[in-house]
Design a protein around this motif. Structure first.
Motif, short mmCIF file in Angstrom:
data_model
loop_
_atom_site.label_atom_id
_atom_site.label_comp_id
_atom_site.label_asym_id
_atom_site.label_seq_id
_atom_site.Cartn_x
_atom_site.Cartn_y
_atom_site.Cartn_z
N VAL A 26 28.73 25.92 59.96
CA VAL A 26 30.01 25.25 59.74
C VAL A 26 31.03 25.85 60.69
O VAL A 26 31.27 27.05 60.68
CB VAL A 26 30.47 25.45 58.28
N VAL A 27 31.58 25.01 61.55
CA VAL A 27 32.58 25.46 62.50
C VAL A 27 33.78 24.54 62.37
O VAL A 27 33.67 23.33 62.48
CB VAL A 27 32.05 25.40 63.95
N GLU A 31 38.11 26.56 66.20
CA GLU A 31 37.68 27.94 65.97
C GLU A 31 36.34 28.17 66.65
O GLU A 31 35.54 27.27 66.79
CB GLU A 31 37.55 28.22 64.48
N LEU A 32 36.11 29.42 67.03
CA LEU A 32 34.84 29.78 67.65
C LEU A 32 33.83 30.09 66.56
O LEU A 32 34.17 30.63 65.52
CB LEU A 32 35.02 31.02 68.51
N SER A 33 32.58 29.73 66.80
CA SER A 33 31.53 30.13 65.88
C SER A 33 31.26 31.62 66.10
O SER A 33 31.71 32.22 67.08
CB SER A 33 30.26 29.32 66.13
N PHE A 34 30.50 32.21 65.18
CA PHE A 34 30.18 33.63 65.31
C PHE A 34 29.41 33.89 66.60
O PHE A 34 29.67 34.87 67.30
CB PHE A 34 29.36 34.07 64.10
N GLU A 35 28.48 33.00 66.91
CA GLU A 35 27.69 33.16 68.12
C GLU A 35 28.57 33.10 69.38
O GLU A 35 28.43 33.91 70.29
CB GLU A 35 26.64 32.05 68.18
N GLU A 36 29.49 32.14 69.40
CA GLU A 36 30.38 32.02 70.55
C GLU A 36 31.30 33.23 70.67
O GLU A 36 31.57 33.71 71.76
CB GLU A 36 31.22 30.75 70.42
N LEU A 37 31.78 33.70 69.52
CA LEU A 37 32.66 34.87 69.52
C LEU A 37 31.93 36.10 70.05
O LEU A 37 32.46 36.85 70.87
CB LEU A 37 33.17 35.13 68.10
#
Length: 103
Positions: A26-27, A31-37
């Motif tokens: 869920v994004v 906002e950035l996803s955890f992976e992108e962050l």
């Protein structure tokens, strides 16, 4: 794993309709996803390391007159790397704790 709750009511009626289950995280928009962050953070740390290496190289060749710029770039890179390593250690600890949990 995300399940559309509205389609769960079909389950009670016995319909054999294929359920749609989304494995995507869920994004929220903007906002950035955890992976992108995590990926962005790794790239920033790498960029700081490369900048510090470049500054040291330029100092060695005599292109830098103010040594404080080199020290500052090196300090930034070192702090960023330490911070990232601490995050990695926390993630590994969390993973190990989760793997030891009995289900």
């Amino acid at each position: 794993m995300m399940v559309d709750i509205a389609k769960l009511s079909d389950f009670e009626t016995g319909e054999k309709e294929k359920r749609q289950v989304s494995a995507s995280p869920v994004v929220r928009q903007g906002e950035l996803s955890f992976e992108e962050l995590l990926s962005t953070s790794m790239k920033k740390v790498n960029t700081l390391q490369l900048e510090a290496d470049d500054m040291v190289h330029r100092l060695a060749t005599g292109d830098v007159e103010d040594i404080s710029e080199v020290v500052l770039a090196s300090s930034r890179a070192e702090v960023a790397l330490r911070m990232f390593m601490e995050l990695r250690n926390k993630f590994v600890d969390a993973y190990q704790q989760l793997s030891r949990m009995s289900v």
